[in-house]
Design a protein around this motif. Structure first.
Motif, PDB file in Angstrom:
ATOM      1  N   ALA A 147       0.956  -4.394   8.776  1.00 39.95           N
ATOM      2  CA  ALA A 147       1.352  -5.747   8.612  1.00 39.95           C
ATOM      3  C   ALA A 147       2.151  -5.664   7.343  1.00 39.95           C
ATOM      4  N   ASN A 148       1.953  -4.657   6.264  1.00 44.29           N
ATOM      5  CA  ASN A 148       2.630  -4.702   4.842  1.00 44.29           C
ATOM      6  C   ASN A 148       3.737  -4.412   4.664  1.00 44.29           C
ATOM      7  N   PHE A 149       4.650  -3.589   5.680  1.00 48.49           N
ATOM      8  CA  PHE A 149       5.810  -2.973   5.646  1.00 48.49           C
ATOM      9  C   PHE A 149       6.800  -3.908   5.042  1.00 48.49           C
ATOM     10  N   ASN A 150       7.040  -4.892   4.613  1.00 50.36           N
ATOM     11  CA  ASN A 150       7.606  -5.461   3.816  1.00 50.36           C
ATOM     12  C   ASN A 150       7.399  -5.281   2.172  1.00 50.36           C
ATOM     13  N   ALA A 151       7.001  -4.487   1.908  1.00 51.95           N
ATOM     14  CA  ALA A 151       6.698  -3.016   0.666  1.00 51.95           C
ATOM     15  C   ALA A 151       7.484  -1.725   0.794  1.00 51.95           C
ATOM     16  N   ILE A 152       8.206  -1.709   2.324  1.00 51.74           N
ATOM     17  CA  ILE A 152       8.416  -0.377   2.478  1.00 51.74           C
ATOM     18  C   ILE A 152       9.762  -0.144   2.934  1.00 51.74           C
ATOM     19  N   MET A 153      10.638  -1.063   3.624  1.00 57.25           N
ATOM     20  CA  MET A 153      11.416  -1.360   4.763  1.00 57.25           C
ATOM     21  C   MET A 153      12.830  -0.187   3.700  1.00 57.25           C
ATOM     22  N   GLY A 154      12.777   0.427   4.375  1.00 56.81           N
ATOM     23  CA  GLY A 154      14.145   1.473   4.048  1.00 56.81           C
ATOM     24  C   GLY A 154      13.879   2.619   2.726  1.00 56.81           C
ATOM     25  N   ILE A 155      12.696   2.396   2.183  1.00 59.30           N
ATOM     26  CA  ILE A 155      12.140   3.203   1.420  1.00 59.30           C
ATOM     27  C   ILE A 155      10.953   4.250   1.735  1.00 59.30           C
ATOM     28  N   SER A 156      10.119   4.513   2.823  1.00 60.75           N
ATOM     29  CA  SER A 156       9.271   4.939   3.418  1.00 60.75           C
ATOM     30  C   SER A 156       9.405   4.866   4.433  1.00 60.75           C
ATOM     31  N   ASN A 157       8.507   5.300   5.640  1.00 53.86           N
ATOM     32  CA  ASN A 157       7.683   4.868   6.596  1.00 53.86           C
ATOM     33  C   ASN A 157       6.585   5.807   7.449  1.00 53.86           C
ATOM     34  N   PRO A 158       6.008   5.097   8.565  1.00 54.64           N
ATOM     35  CA  PRO A 158       4.758   5.617   8.894  1.00 54.64           C
ATOM     36  C   PRO A 158       5.069   7.041   8.870  1.00 54.64           C
ATOM     37  N   ALA A 159       5.963   8.240   9.939  1.00 61.16           N
ATOM     38  CA  ALA A 159       6.961   8.776  10.505  1.00 61.16           C
ATOM     39  C   ALA A 159       6.449   9.530   9.036  1.00 61.16           C
ATOM     40  N   ILE A 160       7.137   9.775   7.558  1.00 57.66           N
ATOM     41  CA  ILE A 160       7.137  10.579   7.433  1.00 57.66           C
ATOM     42  C   ILE A 160       5.583  10.950   6.418  1.00 57.66           C
ATOM     43  N   MET A 161       4.990   9.300   6.529  1.00 59.31           N
ATOM     44  CA  MET A 161       3.427   9.807   6.129  1.00 59.31           C
ATOM     45  C   MET A 161       2.357  10.742   7.068  1.00 59.31           C
ATOM     46  N   GLY A 162       2.621   9.965   8.570  1.00 57.58           N
ATOM     47  CA  GLY A 162       2.101  11.136   9.185  1.00 57.58           C
ATOM     48  C   GLY A 162       1.441  10.423  10.067  1.00 57.58           C
ATOM     49  N   PHE A 163       1.974   9.300   9.730  1.00 59.86           N
ATOM     50  CA  PHE A 163       1.478   8.434  11.111  1.00 59.86           C
ATOM     51  C   PHE A 163       1.814   9.083  12.873  1.00 59.86           C
ATOM     52  N   ASP A 164       1.510   8.737  14.013  1.00 59.71           N
ATOM     53  CA  ASP A 164       0.885   8.481  14.793  1.00 59.71           C
ATOM     54  C   ASP A 164       1.219   7.443  16.182  1.00 59.71           C
ATOM     55  N   VAL A 165       0.366   6.473  15.937  1.00 63.04           N
ATOM     56  CA  VAL A 165       0.845   4.778  16.408  1.00 63.04           C
ATOM     57  C   VAL A 165       1.165   4.155  14.756  1.00 63.04           C
ATOM     58  N   VAL A 166       1.669   2.857  15.614  1.00 61.83           N
ATOM     59  CA  VAL A 166       2.785   1.741  14.231  1.00 61.83           C
ATOM     60  C   VAL A 166       2.569   0.942  14.599  1.00 61.83           C
ATOM     61  N   HIS A 167       2.132  -0.490  14.918  1.00 62.17           N
ATOM     62  CA  HIS A 167       2.102  -1.606  14.611  1.00 62.17           C
ATOM     63  C   HIS A 167       3.073  -2.141  13.825  1.00 62.17           C
ATOM     64  N   LEU A 168       4.085  -2.685  14.261  1.00 61.70           N
ATOM     65  CA  LEU A 168       4.908  -4.005  13.360  1.00 61.70           C
ATOM     66  C   LEU A 168       4.344  -5.380  12.992  1.00 61.70           C
ATOM     67  N   ASN A 169       4.523  -6.430  12.667  1.00 60.45           N
ATOM     68  CA  ASN A 169       4.339  -8.124  12.926  1.00 60.45           C
ATOM     69  C   ASN A 169       5.365  -8.242  12.889  1.00 60.45           C
ATOM     70  N   LEU A 170       6.649  -8.600  13.100  1.00 59.91           N
ATOM     71  CA  LEU A 170       7.839  -9.156  13.415  1.00 59.91           C
ATOM     72  C   LEU A 170       7.717 -10.534  12.701  1.00 59.91           C
ATOM     73  N   HIS A 171       6.652 -10.782  13.107  1.00 62.88           N
ATOM     74  CA  HIS A 171       6.706 -12.546  12.699  1.00 62.88           C
ATOM     75  C   HIS A 171       6.662 -12.853  11.173  1.00 62.88           C
ATOM     76  N   LYS A 172       6.289 -11.589  10.082  1.00 61.03           N
ATOM     77  CA  LYS A 172       5.553 -11.496   9.380  1.00 61.03           C
ATOM     78  C   LYS A 172       6.761 -11.017   8.660  1.00 61.03           C
ATOM     79  N   THR A 173       7.828  -9.251   8.681  1.00 62.38           N
ATOM     80  CA  THR A 173       8.111  -8.922   8.356  1.00 62.38           C
ATOM     81  C   THR A 173       9.949  -8.870   8.538  1.00 62.38           C
ATOM     82  N   PHE A 174       9.440  -9.803  10.085  1.00 60.50           N
ATOM     83  CA  PHE A 174      11.308  -9.388  10.487  1.00 60.50           C
ATOM     84  C   PHE A 174      11.348 -11.126  10.546  1.00 60.50           C
ATOM     85  N   ALA A 175      10.677 -12.010   9.755  1.00 65.60           N
ATOM     86  CA  ALA A 175      11.423 -13.531   9.346  1.00 65.60           C
ATOM     87  C   ALA A 175      11.051 -14.276  10.691  1.00 65.60           C
TER      88      ALA A 175
END
Ligand SMILES: *Cc1c(COP(=O)(O)O)cnc(C)c1O
Length: 476
Positions: free
Chosen positions: A241-269
């Motif tokens: 839900a807080n992806f708007n802080a890290i787009m293109g800067i970091s990502n959950p794969a680099i951080m070591g996550f296995d499963v991710v959800h995105l809120n398209l209605h939040k971050t992706f307008a």
């Protein structure tokens, strides 16, 4: 002011409307037993009157396009109008999900491309676009985690969730049959590593984390946390839900996550509120791909198609493709932004830190660190004058601003969670800062002004509990 559409309805037009629709003819062609026996109570008025009725009603509320909307955790960013144009294109709007793949190649191509875009943004290996909200993505992700361990012959019962998490995290885990264990935060708002160490055992299926977390703070120890959970045999779930802080800067794969959800209605307008519309795609690492819900949209080099060939799938989580029109908007937004997504995140973080710095003399900041895209204030400096967070929020409405998120996260007493997003100009941020300062001054000088705010709205302060439990939809 307070007339409902039913009260405005003009019975005289009714007979004319019925004639225009040829209802008499229709009635004759339907078997009598399927016809209603009592008259349906629908308002009847001219098209112009209907339009004015709803336009005027909408003006009594705070319109999405009407001004600054600093609702923390919700990412109420600018929703480009080109998104609406794309979502309303005939070929997207007027197709049916039961059409054959050959006849909806454009829609399938869009979904396939969006899957690739989201893989690139999250670093995940595969994506399902089906879940229709963030919470729905969480449930889907937890179902996948469960299926993964079941296939390995393990029955892990526990999911760890920090006390700062959004309420949907424990709800989704619980709905999936897991036992939820709370992980305490340290005084500086991050996961308490000692506590985590104590809680980790063979029975832990996953740790759900939001990063940056709901205090707007980046979990600095994220790679250590990832190692800890993986070493204990568990998986790491990313609430995006807080992806708007890290787009293109970091990502959950680099951080070591296995499963991710995105809120398209939040971050992706996509314009959202009051529960929808949403889309909560989930991304997974390779070893979890076989469990994705079906169908997955694919391209065989010649044509796009729906792939149902996933023997270990958790099944379907949505009747067809999920919330397709939200997918169109996300595709349009991501394609338009390209590499500028990174700049959007940089600006969102800068805007939040700017407001935080300007307000720090008038309001207590919950945890005074450099923040990500949002931060949390409290009423600590105002409570001596008997002023609480709700009153500050309501007073903002008098000055034409939508209030921030309040009383969340739960671990902060009297929280005000401010998220400006990248969309706002410095002038707007400065206006908001000025008004917040003014309200802080009012709290000191004229607290009674805040006590019964808002003063300028069509409906004054409502009894929210009563309103939720016994809604009275008649405006009198
Ligand atoms: C909004 C939000 C969710 C839930 O997403 P919905 O799309 O509203 O279901 C989960 N976690 C956090 C941190 C959120 O802000």
């Amino acid at each position: 002011m307070g007339t409902t559409i039913f009260e405005k309805s003009d019975k005289k037009i009714k007979s004319r409307a019925q004639k225009a629709c040829n209802l008499d003819v229709l009635e004759k062609s339907i078997d009598k037993k399927y016809l209603r026996t009592s008259e349906i109570n629908l308002p009847v008025m001219s098209e112009r009157e209907v339009v004015s009725h709803y336009t005027n009603l909408s003006k009594k509320n705070f319109p999405l396009d009407g001004g600054f909307y600093p609702l923390g955790s919700c990412t109420m960013k600018y929703n480009p109008k080109v998104n609406e144009w794309a979502a309303n294109l005939d070929g997207f709007l007027n197709i049916h999900p039961n059409q054959s793949d050959e006849t909806i190649q454009g829609a399938l191509a869009l979904m396939c491309t969006l899957q690739k875009q989201l893989c690139a943004i999250t670093g995940m290996d595969a994506i399902s676009l089906q879940p229709e909200a963030g919470a729905h993505g969480e449930l889907t992700g937890m179902m996948i985690i469960k299926a993964y361990f079941e296939k390995l012959g393990m029955e892990k019962k526990k999911v760890l969730i920090p006390d700062s998490a959004h309420g949907t995290n424990p709800a989704s885990s619980k709905m999936c049959g897991f036992e939820v264990i709370q992980v305490k935060s340290t005084p500086d708002g991050l996961v308490d590593l000692d506590e985590l160490e104590n809680l980790l055992d063979n029975d832990v299926a996953a740790l759900m984390l939001t990063n940056p977390n709901t205090l707007g703070l980046f979990e600095k120890n994220i790679t250590r946390i990832a190692n800890m959970i993986h070493n204990a045999g568990g998986l790491l779930y990313y609430d995006g839900a807080n992806f708007n802080a890290i787009m293109g800067i970091s990502n959950p794969a680099i951080m070591g996550f296995d499963v991710v959800h995105l809120n398209l209605h939040k971050t992706f307008a996509t314009p959202h509120g009051c529960g929808g519309p949403g889309a909560g795609p989930i991304g997974v690492v390779k070893k979890l791909e076989e469990f994705l819900p079906v169908p997955v949209v694919k391209f065989d080099g010649k044509k796009y198609f729906r792939d149902y060939n996933y023997p270990n799938t958790i099944g379907k989580v949505s009747s067809f493709f999920g919330n397709f029109s939200v997918l169109v908007r996300a595709y349009t937004y991501i394609t338009m932004m390209g590499k500028d997504l990174k700049q959007a995140s940089i600006d969102a973080v800068l805007n939040a830190n700017y407001i935080k710095a300007k307000l720090q003399d008038c309001y207590k900041i919950a945890i005074d660190e450099v923040c990500a895209h949002e931060f949390v204030l409290t009423n600590e400096l105002q409570k001596a004058f008997g002023v609480n967070t709700l009153q500050i929020a309501k007073r903002l409405i008098d000055y034409g601003f939508h209030p921030p998120t309040i009383y969340f996260p739960l671990i902060v007493h009297e929280a005000m969670m401010i998220e400006p997003t990248e969309s706002e100009s410095k002038e707007t941020l400065d206006e908001f800062i000025e008004i917040m300062k003014k309200i802080a001054q009012e709290a000191q000088d004229t607290p009674e002004l805040l006590a019964d705010a808002p003063h300028n709205t069509p409906v004054r302060k409502v009894d929210e509990t009563n309103a939720a439990r016994h809604p009275n939809l008649r405006w009198s």
